[in-house]
Design a protein around this motif. Structure first.
Motif, mmCIF file in Angstrom:
data_model
loop_
_atom_site.group_PDB
_atom_site.id
_atom_site.type_symbol
_atom_site.label_atom_id
_atom_site.label_comp_id
_atom_site.label_asym_id
_atom_site.label_seq_id
_atom_site.Cartn_x
_atom_site.Cartn_y
_atom_site.Cartn_z
ATOM 1 N N PRO A 1 -4.016 12.853 -13.188
ATOM 2 C CA PRO A 1 -4.783 12.507 -11.932
ATOM 3 C C PRO A 1 -4.082 11.416 -11.045
ATOM 4 C CG PRO A 1 -5.810 11.718 -14.007
ATOM 5 C CD PRO A 1 -4.619 12.607 -14.560
ATOM 6 N N GLU A 2 -3.647 10.492 -11.874
ATOM 7 C CA GLU A 2 -3.042 9.240 -10.971
ATOM 8 C C GLU A 2 -1.752 9.006 -11.377
ATOM 9 O OE1 GLU A 2 -6.834 6.513 -9.925
ATOM 10 O OE2 GLU A 2 -6.428 6.748 -12.137
ATOM 11 N N PRO A 3 -0.707 9.742 -11.157
ATOM 12 C CA PRO A 3 0.781 9.523 -11.706
ATOM 13 C C PRO A 3 1.208 8.149 -11.265
ATOM 14 C CG PRO A 3 0.649 10.795 -9.638
ATOM 15 C CD PRO A 3 -0.731 10.691 -9.876
ATOM 16 N N ASP A 4 0.823 7.610 -10.244
ATOM 17 C CA ASP A 4 1.606 6.246 -9.756
ATOM 18 C C ASP A 4 1.148 4.857 -10.653
ATOM 19 O OD1 ASP A 4 3.265 7.271 -7.805
ATOM 20 O OD2 ASP A 4 1.462 7.628 -6.467
ATOM 21 N N ILE A 5 0.085 5.207 -11.259
ATOM 22 C CA ILE A 5 -0.529 4.117 -12.175
ATOM 23 C C ILE A 5 -0.561 4.434 -13.490
ATOM 24 C CG2 ILE A 5 -1.576 3.091 -10.045
ATOM 25 C CD1 ILE A 5 -4.371 3.993 -11.301
ATOM 26 N N THR A 6 -0.267 5.672 -13.779
ATOM 27 C CA THR A 6 -0.328 5.940 -15.338
ATOM 28 C C THR A 6 1.038 5.740 -16.077
ATOM 29 O OG1 THR A 6 -2.101 7.791 -14.704
ATOM 30 C CG2 THR A 6 -0.887 7.918 -16.833
ATOM 31 N N PRO A 7 0.938 4.950 -16.960
ATOM 32 C CA PRO A 7 2.234 4.840 -17.756
ATOM 33 C C PRO A 7 2.635 5.938 -18.761
ATOM 34 C CG PRO A 7 0.577 3.401 -18.713
ATOM 35 C CD PRO A 7 -0.011 4.157 -17.611
ATOM 36 N N MET A 8 3.965 6.065 -19.101
ATOM 37 C CA MET A 8 4.532 7.239 -19.604
ATOM 38 C C MET A 8 3.792 7.366 -20.959
ATOM 39 S SD MET A 8 8.653 7.154 -19.446
ATOM 40 C CE MET A 8 9.250 7.346 -17.599
ATOM 41 N N LYS A 9 3.400 6.515 -21.683
ATOM 42 C CA LYS A 9 2.810 6.773 -23.116
ATOM 43 C C LYS A 9 1.449 7.280 -22.733
ATOM 44 C CE LYS A 9 5.245 3.283 -25.647
ATOM 45 N NZ LYS A 9 5.090 2.067 -26.416
ATOM 46 N N ALA A 10 0.703 6.611 -21.700
ATOM 47 C CA ALA A 10 -0.636 7.159 -21.397
ATOM 48 C C ALA A 10 -0.633 8.593 -21.092
ATOM 49 C CB ALA A 10 -1.094 6.476 -20.478
ATOM 50 N N ARG A 11 0.462 9.066 -20.155
ATOM 51 C CA ARG A 11 0.437 10.524 -19.985
ATOM 52 C C ARG A 11 0.456 11.454 -21.095
ATOM 53 N NH1 ARG A 11 5.794 9.717 -15.733
ATOM 54 N NH2 ARG A 11 4.982 7.633 -14.770
#
Length: 349
Positions: A25-35
């Motif tokens: 949903p929010e790729p610019d503020i979602t870090p890799m681990k959270a993805r």
């Protein structure tokens, strides 16, 4: 996100459409681990036990059962007819870059650095022996007229046009292994779609490839061949029309053969993926972020790295317990439910 993490704010101004383009949903503020965490949570939520069990027992629980009842799943990929390492293609820049042999040990975790070193810096006798064999075959092909022009002839006109449309540029890649595994990710998705459409890709093929690829749908990154394969298996059991472990294993074997076929074969498939994605609305998003870069950079990945990646994919074995979806327990419960329903129907009759 994107190839080599080159992009940020790519979706600025598309807040209302982003849900139709990607899953994150929010790729610019979602870090890799959270993805990764959010992706797996979404997959767990989307998994349908009934759909999975139906496909497992209706399609077949073994490869032989599937191919006997559904022979169209046994379609033979064109990559099966390519000799190992067959074909060469003119690269798009004058001199190759060196990023495929460089490992950024300062930022990669210990396991990733180890795997990356194994693939990008091979030194075993067995690999050297295989590489000598491949070099001998390439020299033999050259004697028979196997030059760059002949290799390019293995591409269709639309594929050659697609390749010419991609801007040429040099790359300095921070984590080459991650990009190689992202390519494997989209190859797995392509192989699955190739089988279930009987080699006749349709209007939904672009969606299927995008959905099955954690790279394209969640901008996820992978650190080992097994990790990317597990991601593909999980998504293949959650989203497409046919959800079956054996079909996943068939797709994995297809990708092994693609890599063994060599650089040009994989480039041809990447170009086909580009054309399929661009048939859909917003398809250029995926090609701009990933596929176009894959097509250019892949041409400069060393033959040793490709061969080693192929060897590492041969070692990958995915069992149900590796997927963390508790499949065996869910299968038992679903089967008991089916048996109880059948008994109730018999009693009612």
């Amino acid at each position: 996100y994107g190839f080599n993490s080159m992009y940020i704010n790519f979706f600025k101004g598309l807040q209302y459409e982003i849900g139709e383009i990607i899953d994150i949903p929010e790729p610019d503020i979602t870090p890799m681990k959270a993805r990764r965490r959010k992706r797996e949570k979404e997959e767990t939520f989307s998994f349908s036990v009934d759909h999975y069990v139906a496909d497992t027992y209706e399609l077949g629980r073994s490869k032989e059962e599937i191919l006997s009842e559904h022979p169209h799943f046994g379609v033979r990929g064109f990559w099966c007819d390519w000799k190992e390492g067959e074909g060469k293609v003119e690269t798009q820049t004058q001199t190759p870059t060196q990023e495929e042999t460089r490992v950024d040990e300062g930022q990669a975790c210990e396991q990733e650095a180890k795997t990356e070193n194994e693939i990008l810096h091979p030194g075993s006798f067995g690999l050297a022996q295989k590489e000598r064999k491949r070099n001998e075959e390439e020299k033999e092909n050259e004697k028979e007229g196997g030059n760059a022009e002949e290799g390019a002839s293995r591409l269709s006109k639309s594929e050659r046009d697609a390749l010419r449309s991609i801007p040429s540029r040099p790359y300095l890649v921070d984590h080459p292994l991650r990009e190689l595994l992202s390519i494997v990710d989209v190859l797995l998705a392509f192989a699955y779609d190739y089988r279930i459409t009987m080699a006749e890709h349709n209007c939904e093929s672009g969606w299927t490839i995008r959905k099955l690829s954690g790279t394209l749908s969640w901008f996820d990154v992978y650190r080992s061949p097994k990790e990317v394969t597990i991601s593909f298996f999980r998504r293949a059991l959650c989203y497409p029309l046919h959800r079956n472990m054996i079909l996943c294993e068939m797709a994995l074997e297809d990708v092994r053969k693609m890599l063994r076929a060599g650089r040009l074969c994989v480039l041809k498939i990447l170009l086909q993926i580009k054309l399929l994605l661009e048939k859909r609305e917003h398809g250029h998003t995926y090609t701009n972020l990933y596929i176009d870069h894959f097509c250019v950079w892949w041409q400069f990945v060393s033959p040793q790295a490709i061969l080693r990646l192929s060897d590492e994919m041969e070692k990958v074995k995915v069992e149900k317990e590796h997927l963390n979806m508790d499949l065996e327990t869910k299968e038992k419960i679903a089967l008991q439910k089916i048996l109880m329903e059948d008994e109730e129907e018999e009693e009612a009759e």
